[in-house]
Design a protein around this motif. Structure first.
Motif, PDB file in Angstrom:
ATOM      1  N   VAL A 177       0.829  -1.203   0.000  1.00  0.00           N
ATOM      2  CA  VAL A 177       0.000   0.000   0.000  1.00  0.00           C
ATOM      3  C   VAL A 177       0.865   1.255   0.000  1.00  0.00           C
ATOM      4  O   VAL A 177       2.055   1.224   0.344  1.00  0.00           O
ATOM      5  CB  VAL A 177      -0.943   0.026   1.227  1.00  0.00           C
ATOM      6  CG1 VAL A 177      -1.924  -1.133   1.157  1.00  0.00           C
ATOM      7  CG2 VAL A 177      -0.151  -0.011   2.531  1.00  0.00           C
ATOM      8  N   SER A 209      -8.075  10.996   5.748  1.00  0.00           N
ATOM      9  CA  SER A 209      -8.057   9.811   4.882  1.00  0.00           C
ATOM     10  C   SER A 209      -8.661  10.113   3.521  1.00  0.00           C
ATOM     11  O   SER A 209      -8.146   9.679   2.482  1.00  0.00           O
ATOM     12  CB  SER A 209      -8.804   8.658   5.548  1.00  0.00           C
ATOM     13  OG  SER A 209      -8.170   8.280   6.753  1.00  0.00           O
ATOM     14  N   ALA A 213      -6.728   9.980  -0.004  1.00  0.00           N
ATOM     15  CA  ALA A 213      -7.214   9.107  -1.080  1.00  0.00           C
ATOM     16  C   ALA A 213      -7.288   9.850  -2.409  1.00  0.00           C
ATOM     17  O   ALA A 213      -7.001   9.287  -3.474  1.00  0.00           O
ATOM     18  CB  ALA A 213      -8.576   8.536  -0.707  1.00  0.00           C
ATOM     19  N   ASP A 218      -3.417   5.034  -0.025  1.00  0.00           N
ATOM     20  CA  ASP A 218      -4.352   4.054   0.532  1.00  0.00           C
ATOM     21  C   ASP A 218      -4.658   4.304   1.999  1.00  0.00           C
ATOM     22  O   ASP A 218      -5.752   3.997   2.473  1.00  0.00           O
ATOM     23  CB  ASP A 218      -3.770   2.638   0.386  1.00  0.00           C
ATOM     24  CG  ASP A 218      -3.452   2.281  -1.051  1.00  0.00           C
ATOM     25  OD1 ASP A 218      -4.384   2.250  -1.862  1.00  0.00           O
ATOM     26  OD2 ASP A 218      -2.263   2.057  -1.353  1.00  0.00           O
ATOM     27  N   GLN A 219      -3.691   4.838   2.731  1.00  0.00           N
ATOM     28  CA  GLN A 219      -3.834   5.002   4.169  1.00  0.00           C
ATOM     29  C   GLN A 219      -3.126   6.274   4.617  1.00  0.00           C
ATOM     30  O   GLN A 219      -2.317   6.858   3.884  1.00  0.00           O
ATOM     31  CB  GLN A 219      -3.206   3.804   4.909  1.00  0.00           C
ATOM     32  CG  GLN A 219      -3.814   2.457   4.575  1.00  0.00           C
ATOM     33  CD  GLN A 219      -5.037   2.141   5.400  1.00  0.00           C
ATOM     34  OE1 GLN A 219      -5.425   2.895   6.289  1.00  0.00           O
ATOM     35  NE2 GLN A 219      -5.670   1.011   5.122  1.00  0.00           N
ATOM     36  N   SER A 308      -0.099  -5.931   6.333  1.00  0.00           N
ATOM     37  CA  SER A 308      -0.291  -5.127   5.126  1.00  0.00           C
ATOM     38  C   SER A 308       1.038  -4.453   4.773  1.00  0.00           C
ATOM     39  O   SER A 308       1.429  -3.471   5.395  1.00  0.00           O
ATOM     40  CB  SER A 308      -1.380  -4.067   5.351  1.00  0.00           C
ATOM     41  OG  SER A 308      -1.627  -3.344   4.162  1.00  0.00           O
TER      42      SER A 308
END
Length: 357
Positions: A177, A209, A213, A218-219, A308
């Motif tokens: 990510v 967030s 995006a 992603d984060q 992740s």
């Protein structure tokens, strides 16, 4: 805790999803839910498993006005032999009680919580998917209810558990990510509610967030709320970094959720002979370690993804590209060991598994 659980079966079972490759997350919910009620002066009462359906709460309920709410998340896994097991549910029950204490809510006996989880999963056994990588997700929740306004702890509470069959998090492989390190918005501060699993922590993260995006990330990785200097956690994951061969992560310290996957990963890493450090990590240290070639991996840990991997960290326009866009060796090794335990593909040497069948 001596409290019987009544089981009321639904008369109209739902049609279960037939294609387990398209389950996703939070799209389908099982036939039943667990509920137990709390009334000041009486305690917990009326524990039951009943048909899944809407909750009837008063418009003045404190959960709607003062955010007196906490929740948990864990999974039940189907083994290759068809049996079902859960991963460290007592840890979720303990964290639920710590969150309850922080939010001035009544605690619920931890063994009783696990008993309720197991009985609900047994009731919904047919909903536990079979496909590799899938699971049944459980969401224990406690909310304050009742018809009374005023900024003070409520007198009535509902604890309930709902379940949803969940698909494999990595349908197309473990793609790393992209994470933006946030230096404007703040999610939590020491002394606040960051260490409690409460909804307000997550709503506080939505603005940053959403903006990240739009920029292709992603984060968001949060910095501490006091000095805006030290990395803390990602919205739904704890973060870990491999710096000069050591696995380094921020101490929970009151503003970071003490993750159960985090705790398990740190333990397994030590069992593998990897040196572990829990200490403050300045974002400048990350930048310097990256430039020196010492920052070799970064990854998040959490219930949903387990591990992740991070392929890119961005801070004030500067990018740190990691592991050639692939999962790093430490993340890969820990992921395999942990998921083998969760799905029953290897021996549980640590007493983490709660078998239902």
């Amino acid at each position: 805790m001596e409290l019987d659980i009544q089981i009321i079966k639904t008369a109209t079972p739902k049609e279960k999803p037939t294609d387990e490759s398209t389950l996703g997350f939070g799209k389908y919910f099982t036939d039943h839910m667990f509920i137990v009620e709390y009334t000041e002066g009486i305690g917990w009462h009326d524990a039951r498993i009943q048909p899944y359906g809407p909750l009837a709460i008063d418009p003045a309920s404190p959960v709607l006005h003062y955010s007196q709410e906490i929740f948990e998340g864990l999974k039940a896994y189907r083994r290759e032999d068809g049996g079902i097991q859960m991963f460290r549910p007592i840890e979720n029950a303990r964290r639920m009680n710590r969150s309850a204490d922080r939010m001035c809510m009544p605690q619920l006996d931890e063994e009783f919580q696990v008993k309720a989880m197991k009985l609900l999963v047994e009731t919904e056994e047919a909903w536990v998917p079979h496909r590799a990588g899938t699971s049944l997700y459980l969401r224990p929740t406690m909310i304050a209810h009742g018809a009374e306004l005023g900024v003070h702890p409520a007198k009535n509470y509902l604890y309930y558990i709902i379940c949803c069959p969940s698909g494999s998090y990595y349908k197309n492989g473990m793609a790393p990510v992209k994470i933006h390190i946030e230096d404007s918005y703040v999610r939590a501060v020491k002394g606040g509610t960051g260490a409690a699993k409460t909804g307000g922590n997550y709503s506080a993260s939505l603005k940053a967030s959403a903006e990240a995006a739009k920029k292709g990330f992603d984060q968001v990785l949060w910095l501490d709320g006091k000095q805006n200097k030290y990395v803390e956690e990602v919205g739904a994951m704890n973060m870990m970094f491999v710096i000069d061969g050591k696995l380094v992560t921020a101490p929970t310290g009151g503003s970071i959720l003490p993750g159960i996957t985090r705790k398990s990963v740190l333990f397994l890493a030590q069992q593998m002979g990897i040196e572990v450090e829990e200490r403050p990590i300045a974002v400048d240290e990350l930048m310097e370690a990256y430039k020196a070639g010492k920052l070799t991996e970064a990854f998040g840990t959490g219930t949903a993804a387990v591990i992740s991997p991070v392929g890119l960290l961005e801070y004030r326009g500067q990018e740190m590209k990691l592991s050639n866009g692939e999962i790093g060796p430490i993340a890969s090794s820990v992921y395999k060991t942990l998921t083998d335990i969760q799905w029953g593909r290897c021996e549980d040497r640590y007493g983490w598994i709660e078998k239902l069948s």
